[in-house]
Design a protein around this motif. Structure first.
Motif, mmCIF file in Angstrom:
data_model
loop_
_atom_site.group_PDB
_atom_site.id
_atom_site.type_symbol
_atom_site.label_atom_id
_atom_site.label_comp_id
_atom_site.label_asym_id
_atom_site.label_seq_id
_atom_site.Cartn_x
_atom_site.Cartn_y
_atom_site.Cartn_z
ATOM 1 N N LEU A 198 0.834 -1.193 0.000
ATOM 2 C CA LEU A 198 0.000 0.000 0.000
ATOM 3 C C LEU A 198 0.868 1.243 0.000
ATOM 4 N N PRO A 199 0.899 1.989 -1.116
ATOM 5 C CA PRO A 199 1.638 3.245 -1.068
ATOM 6 C C PRO A 199 0.885 4.129 -0.087
ATOM 7 N N GLY A 200 1.583 4.811 0.755
ATOM 8 C CA GLY A 200 0.883 5.607 1.761
ATOM 9 C C GLY A 200 1.155 5.090 3.152
ATOM 10 N N LEU B 248 11.438 -5.444 13.958
ATOM 11 C CA LEU B 248 11.526 -4.245 13.128
ATOM 12 C C LEU B 248 12.280 -4.525 11.835
ATOM 13 N N SER B 249 13.340 -5.352 11.911
ATOM 14 C CA SER B 249 14.082 -5.600 10.680
ATOM 15 C C SER B 249 13.243 -6.452 9.737
ATOM 16 N N CYS B 250 12.328 -7.248 10.288
ATOM 17 C CA CYS B 250 11.471 -8.039 9.403
ATOM 18 C C CYS B 250 10.439 -7.165 8.706
ATOM 19 N N ILE B 251 10.039 -6.072 9.332
ATOM 20 C CA ILE B 251 9.200 -5.101 8.623
ATOM 21 C C ILE B 251 9.967 -4.639 7.382
ATOM 22 N N TYR B 252 11.245 -4.394 7.593
ATOM 23 C CA TYR B 252 12.105 -3.941 6.503
ATOM 24 C C TYR B 252 12.126 -4.969 5.368
ATOM 25 N N TRP B 253 12.340 -6.246 5.711
ATOM 26 C CA TRP B 253 12.370 -7.272 4.661
ATOM 27 C C TRP B 253 11.033 -7.396 3.973
ATOM 28 N N GLY B 254 9.980 -7.375 4.764
ATOM 29 C CA GLY B 254 8.648 -7.497 4.189
ATOM 30 C C GLY B 254 8.370 -6.378 3.208
ATOM 31 N N ALA B 255 8.749 -5.154 3.583
ATOM 32 C CA ALA B 255 8.498 -3.997 2.716
ATOM 33 C C ALA B 255 9.301 -4.123 1.426
ATOM 34 N N LEU B 256 10.535 -4.629 1.542
ATOM 35 C CA LEU B 256 11.353 -4.813 0.342
ATOM 36 C C LEU B 256 10.679 -5.783 -0.625
ATOM 37 N N PHE B 257 10.181 -6.891 -0.091
ATOM 38 C CA PHE B 257 9.509 -7.869 -0.948
ATOM 39 C C PHE B 257 8.214 -7.289 -1.514
ATOM 40 N N GLY B 258 7.459 -6.621 -0.647
ATOM 41 C CA GLY B 258 6.132 -6.150 -1.030
ATOM 42 C C GLY B 258 6.154 -5.144 -2.161
ATOM 43 N N GLY B 259 7.250 -4.345 -2.245
ATOM 44 C CA GLY B 259 7.326 -3.307 -3.273
ATOM 45 C C GLY B 259 7.185 -3.861 -4.674
ATOM 46 N N ALA B 260 7.636 -5.102 -4.886
ATOM 47 C CA ALA B 260 7.602 -5.662 -6.236
ATOM 48 C C ALA B 260 6.179 -6.009 -6.668
ATOM 49 N N ILE B 261 5.296 -6.258 -5.704
ATOM 50 C CA ILE B 261 3.965 -6.781 -6.053
ATOM 51 C C ILE B 261 3.185 -5.792 -6.902
ATOM 52 N N THR B 262 3.065 -4.545 -6.418
ATOM 53 C CA THR B 262 2.285 -3.567 -7.176
ATOM 54 C C THR B 262 2.993 -3.161 -8.460
ATOM 55 N N SER B 263 4.335 -3.211 -8.444
ATOM 56 C CA SER B 263 5.070 -2.874 -9.670
ATOM 57 C C SER B 263 4.689 -3.832 -10.778
ATOM 58 N N VAL B 264 4.665 -5.110 -10.467
ATOM 59 C CA VAL B 264 4.378 -6.117 -11.482
ATOM 60 C C VAL B 264 2.902 -6.087 -11.867
ATOM 61 N N LEU B 265 2.028 -6.054 -10.879
ATOM 62 C CA LEU B 265 0.606 -6.201 -11.180
ATOM 63 C C LEU B 265 0.009 -4.951 -11.812
ATOM 64 N N PHE B 266 0.314 -3.783 -11.253
ATOM 65 C CA PHE B 266 -0.380 -2.569 -11.693
ATOM 66 C C PHE B 266 0.548 -1.504 -12.249
ATOM 67 N N ASN B 267 1.819 -1.802 -12.407
ATOM 68 C CA ASN B 267 2.750 -0.800 -12.919
ATOM 69 C C ASN B 267 2.943 0.341 -11.931
ATOM 70 N N ILE B 268 2.646 0.132 -10.640
ATOM 71 C CA ILE B 268 2.827 1.190 -9.646
ATOM 72 C C ILE B 268 3.972 0.810 -8.717
ATOM 73 N N PRO B 269 5.145 1.404 -8.896
ATOM 74 C CA PRO B 269 6.232 1.108 -7.969
ATOM 75 C C PRO B 269 6.031 1.884 -6.683
ATOM 76 N N GLY B 270 5.977 1.182 -5.564
ATOM 77 C CA GLY B 270 5.758 1.848 -4.286
ATOM 78 C C GLY B 270 7.026 2.474 -3.731
ATOM 79 N N GLU B 271 8.176 1.997 -4.192
ATOM 80 C CA GLU B 271 9.450 2.531 -3.715
ATOM 81 C C GLU B 271 10.303 2.857 -4.936
ATOM 82 N N PRO B 272 11.217 3.821 -4.784
ATOM 83 C CA PRO B 272 12.028 4.214 -5.954
ATOM 84 C C PRO B 272 12.750 3.031 -6.604
ATOM 85 N N TRP B 273 13.213 2.069 -5.786
ATOM 86 C CA TRP B 273 14.005 0.997 -6.385
ATOM 87 C C TRP B 273 13.144 -0.048 -7.087
#
Lengths: 335, 168, 506
Positions: free
Chosen positions: C36-38, C64-89
């Motif tokens: 979720l961007p936001g 807390l570090s697992c939040i970090y890993w989860g967010a890293l993984f999660g960013g790819a989901i919206t990029s692939v499905l909807f063309n919306i990158p949630g994070e710059p990378w």
């Protein structure tokens, strides 16, 4: 479930007496929503470290029934954070920690903001500034350093946070007082400035103690003098038998510059007195915790506390002083 | 992307005209950037290059590149190639206009109510779903967002009279 | 070898059942934040913080570090499905990830993305374990000139590879630079290009531009071409993960190269974004299928994801050793340290051994846990594309609006997002590449800042950019990357002219 665990910890914890206080004074105002704690600066700097420590203290000792959310709004030299608070008139669920950019940002950029748009809550501490050099460098005293800077003929590089803010004001004052010329190189945050010094990309910095203490203790940087009228009183040995109190004042070293920076709390304008009183009490409790004492010791803070009218008057005086400093340095925004 | 080159009877704006318009818009943008840079100074000051130094040259490059694009739009693109048919553009506008209204009313009615209406509108108008399903999705989704953002993650989003009425 | 003992001790700590539970909670929250961007890491910390005080600092930092890993993984989901990158990378992940989803290969794209993230991160953690002290010293070598050279290399390895006309590429990139320049100039502390508007003070945030240009623009393109997501035909295939895994080993060279690029970018504090772009650009040149990049090539997903996550992970080391976070999400971890009164710095590794090695051990295990969580969900994620367009489109619009709003809590940003959306649609139809524009918005101000800091330090002399071996080498690499096409042509000619016999050695 989680609540229960926390409640147990609360009952058993050292903060029991403190934690029960808000219940006793149940008639007074209390936050009914999460409190947003704004930092008008980037992550890793002095303000950020203090705000996040406070967040930890408040949560750990259960000083508030609602949670505290820390948000960095560093855009436009902190202007983003200040304008946000200014535009939240009457919102008692928002507080902001300040650094000198409370005064310098509106002066240097001309953005429509003045501290009078906010409600002063309390001064938490005053932050010191220290002249740091890389530990590999030969100069052991301020005098040696200033001599070297003069001899370098304007090629010495001073690293600092932001442009036309406290670090550059101090640099400007050093130049005036000694006649040595520096190239001032602005970085985004105090943490990055300290790292640039360790990496020898700048010749000196005027970091806050808390920003450089980790590198000092690792023997990477050396404090030369402190920009205060007297040395601080912390006598715990940090490295090589040296304590914060062993850092001489700059004045005593022939560098007549003094500067202290406000670490204080403000709220949006137009909030109720009861709300302000709540936060004043809250920060009094924060200051009574051992974690706060540790932070003060680690960062060699001047622990003056003020609230109410005293505080407002102090801020007004400080604004005047900054206006003079900024004018003298030619940092005011063109009208 | 541009498969709609034939079927001229449907009609539509020509690719050439749109490209020329885009290039002209960029020229305008470049001029704004250049003017803004000149305002803050583009030379070399005490602090090294002044604030406008870098954007000024960026503005110049945009200007030059856009002029070339403008000329090429005239020279290289066949006059009869269509940007899109009017019917397709109408479809696009049918998304843009409701979204623009949605954005415009956000600050007043709150994001949750506006979202419910937007979702309902799309489902009815584009999807022609039954009212029961529309009601379920258009109320359920904002409600889920409300729980995640306001309750769980403590992110305040714009709220309007309805939320106030409910005391949220 | 003392390190290894410490590490195994760390594993023992992390593998307690309670810590494993804590790990999964962190991962799931992190994935939600990434999707979720936001929602940012700060929000995750805020809700978990009260909970963490009931446990040991080690358990807390694992969470807390697992939040970090989860967010890293999660960013790819919206990029692939909807063309919306949630994070710059995640931007570079959309280039081939989204076309794959459109071709009905969302499952493959997601599996490749997650697996690559895992490999990149794992490689970086191993590096941290083995050479931590050396690496921290390497990070110190990067002053403004060196940092600029890294940005320069990122730009160079990425431009000159687009199929669009060069003047359009240049115009697009320069518009990005101009937008990045709006707001406060970091070096002089002056406002510029704001024309007196308060809302322009913060400049143009990357997220708003990207949500508009990519997310909204994509919806408009889709609706113009008829009302459906092309991914709709994708079947739910629970074996997709294993089928994709069988294909991955043949791209080992791309993976390895991306790991190295990522680690390097993470340590020199340039970060994950240049790493992902650089890795994508180089993979495109090196690959046999280079000209198919952008149309749904799996290698185009592997390269940026591997590099971004190697960089994201490697960046934690300078953060721990020097106290400077490389990304907002890394700042979350830094905040975690401060809350527990742990001062990041060189001595953290000496004074807080148990904590540091617990954290490093949790990087290994958190990563594995994260991979398991996201991979089990691949079929579910892919199935999202089966939802009819008339339902999913308004949902995406709402999510985009929330994401744009939360950047600065301002409705102006939502308006801006819509403007960027229409712009993205028109520019794409007019053959302007959007990626250079986004790259310039993300890195533009940092590149400008370091460039001017360097010039300040050198008093205006450009020689600072080849003043030492490090900066000189990176700049030279940048120039080679920029003129790669010309060099290749020249080299082929030279070789043909010299000896036709040697053509067997390709």
């Amino acid at each position: 479930m989680e609540r229960k665990i926390v409640a147990w910890g609360l009952g058993l914890g050292i903060g029991a007496a403190i934690a029960l206080a808000p219940i006793a004074a149940s008639a007074a105002w209390e936050p009914t929503r999460p409190v947003e704690f704004i930092i008008p600066a980037g992550t890793g700097g002095g303000a950020d470290q203090m705000a996040r420590t406070i967040q930890g203290i408040v949560t750990k000792h259960k000083l508030m029934t609602q949670s505290m959310v820390v948000v960095n709004k560093s855009g436009g030299a902190g202007g983003e954070g200040f304008l946000d608070v200014k535009n939240s008139k009457g919102n008692p669920h928002k507080i902001i920690i300040t650094l000198s950019n409370l005064f310098t940002t509106p002066m240097a950029t001309g953005i429509p903001f003045n501290w009078k748009d906010l409600t002063p809550v309390a001064m938490l501490a005053l932050d010191e500034f220290i002249l740091w050099v890389n530990a590999e460098k030969p100069y052991k005293t301020t005098k040696e350093y200033i001599e070297a800077a003069k001899a370098a003929n304007g090629t010495f590089k001073m690293g600092g946070t932001g442009s036309k803010q406290e670090d550059q004001i101090i640099t400007e004052a050093i130049q005036k007082s000694t006649g040595a010329k520096f190239i001032y190189i602005p970085q985004r945050g105090g943490g990055a400035v300290a790292v640039q010094l360790v990496g020898n990309h700048v010749d000196s910095t005027v970091n806050n103690p808390i920003e450089a203490v980790a590198h000092w203790r690792a023997g990477k940087v050396r404090p030369l003098c402190i920009f205060d009228e007297q040395p601080v009183h912390y006598d715990e040995k940090m490295v090589d038998g040296m304590a914060w109190k062993d850092v001489p004042t700059c004045k005593s070293q022939g560098l007549d510059v003094e500067y202290l920076m406000l670490r204080g709390i403000f709220m949006p304008g137009g909030v109720d007195k009861e709300a302000v009183a709540f936060y004043v009490e809250l920060f009094k409790k924060v200051r009574a915790t051992p974690e706060w004492t540790d932070l003060m010791k680690n960062g060699a803070f001047n622990t003056t506390f003020m609230a109410g009218d005293d505080y407002a008057k102090w801020v007004a005086r400080e604004e005047k002083r900054h206006e003079e400093l900024m004018k003298a340095a030619g940092f005011m925004a063109a009208k | 992307m541009a498969e709609n080159t034939q079927s001229a009877d449907a009609g539509g704006p020509s690719q050439r005209a749109v490209e020329a318009g885009v290039a002209l818009g960029m020229v305008g943008f470049a001029l704004v950037v250049i003017v803004g840079s000149l305002q803050v100074g583009i030379g070399w000051g005490d602090e090294g290059p002044k604030a406008g130094f870098f954007p000024f040259y960026v503005g110049l490059i945009i200007f030059a590149a856009s002029v070339i694009n403008l000329l090429q739009a005239r020279a290289r693109i066949a006059g009869e190639r269509l940007f899109a048919e009017w019917s397709a553009l109408r479809q696009v506008l049918s998304v843009v206009i409701p979204t623009a209204i949605y954005v415009a009313v956000l600050p007043w009615v709150g994001i949750y109510f506006a979202s419910a209406v937007l979702i309902g509108f799309f489902m009815r108008w584009l999807g022609r779903y039954g009212w029961a399903l529309i009601a379920a999705v258009s109320v359920g989704v904002p409600l889920a967002f409300f729980l995640v953002f306001e309750r769980w993650f403590l992110v305040p989003l714009p709220k309007g009279p309805i939320e106030n009425l409910l005391g949220l | 070898m003392e390190e290894l003992t410490n590490l195994f001790h760390g594993f023992a700590v992390v593998l307690q059942p309670f810590n494993i539970m804590v790990m999964f909670i962190g991962i799931i929250l992190g994935v939600l934040i990434g999707v979720l961007p936001g929602l940012g890491g700060a929000n995750g910390v805020a809700i978990l913080l009260p909970l963490t005080f009931t446990m040991s600092p080690t358990s807390a930092i694992i969470m807390l570090s697992c939040i970090y890993w989860g967010a890293l993984f999660g960013g790819a989901i919206t990029s692939v499905l909807f063309n919306i990158p949630g994070e710059p990378w995640s931007v570079a992940t959309t280039f081939d990830g989204h076309p794959m989803a459109q071709k009905g290969q969302a499952g493959e794209a997601l599996t490749a993305a997650f697996t690559s993230s895992f490999i990149g991160a794992l490689f970086a953690v191993i590096m941290i374990t083995l050479v931590a002290p050396l690496v921290a010293n390497f990070a110190l070598k990067f002053g403004p000139a060196e940092q600029f050279s890294v940005y320069f290399l990122a730009f160079c390895s990425f431009v000159g590879m687009s199929k669009e006309p060069p003047t359009k590429t240049v115009a697009s990139m320069m518009i990005g630079f101009a937008l990045a320049a709006v707001g406060l100039d970091q070096v002089t502390g002056q406002l510029r290009l704001t024309f007196g508007f308060e809302s322009m003070l913060n400049g143009f945030d990357f997220l708003i531009a990207v949500i508009g240009l990519f997310g909204i623009g994509e919806i408009l393109l889709t609706i113009e071409e008829g009302l459906s997501f092309k991914g709709g035909k994708a079947g739910i295939n629970p074996r997709v993960v294993f089928q994709t895994w069988a294909r991955l080993p043949r791209y080992w060279a791309t993976s390895l190269r991306s790991c190295l690029i990522g680690c390097w970018m993470g340590i020199s504090p340039a970060g994950a974004t240049p790493a992902s772009f650089m890795s994508y650009g180089i993979a495109k040149r090196a690959s046999k299928n280079g000209d198919k990049f952008g149309s749904g090539e799996i290698e185009g997903v592997i390269a940026p994801e591997t590099a971004a996550h190697a960089a994201g992970t490697a960046a934690l080391l300078p953060m721990l050793a020097l106290g400077v976070p490389g990304s907002p999400t890394a700042a979350v971890l830094l905040g975690g340290l401060l809350i527990w009164g742990l001062q990041p710095g060189p001595l953290l590794f000496v004074e807080q051994k148990e904590f540091v090695w617990g954290l490093i051990a949790s990087m290994y295990l958190g990563n594995i846990a994260g991979l398991i969580v996201v991979l089990t969900c691949v079929p579910v994620f892919a199935a999202i594309l089966r939802i009819p367009f008339s339902i999913i489109a308004p949902l995406i619009l709402v999510i985009c609006a929330i994401g744009a709003y939360t950047v600065h809590n301002s409705v102006f940003d939502v308006v801006l997002m819509l403007v960027f959306g229409v712009l993205g649609y028109v520019l794409k139809k007019c053959n302007y590449p959007l990626a250079p524009l986004v790259l310039a918005i993300v890195l533009g101000d940092k590149a400008e800042e370091t460039f001017r800091q360097s010039l300040l330090a050198s008093q205006g002399s450009l020689t600072i950019f080849w003043a030492n071996g490090l900066v000189g080498t990176i700049m030279a690499l940048g120039l080679i990357a920029l003129f790669w096409g010309a060099i290749q042509v020249g080299w082929t000619r030279l070789r043909l002219a010299a000896s036709p016999a040697s053509s067997g050695r390709a």
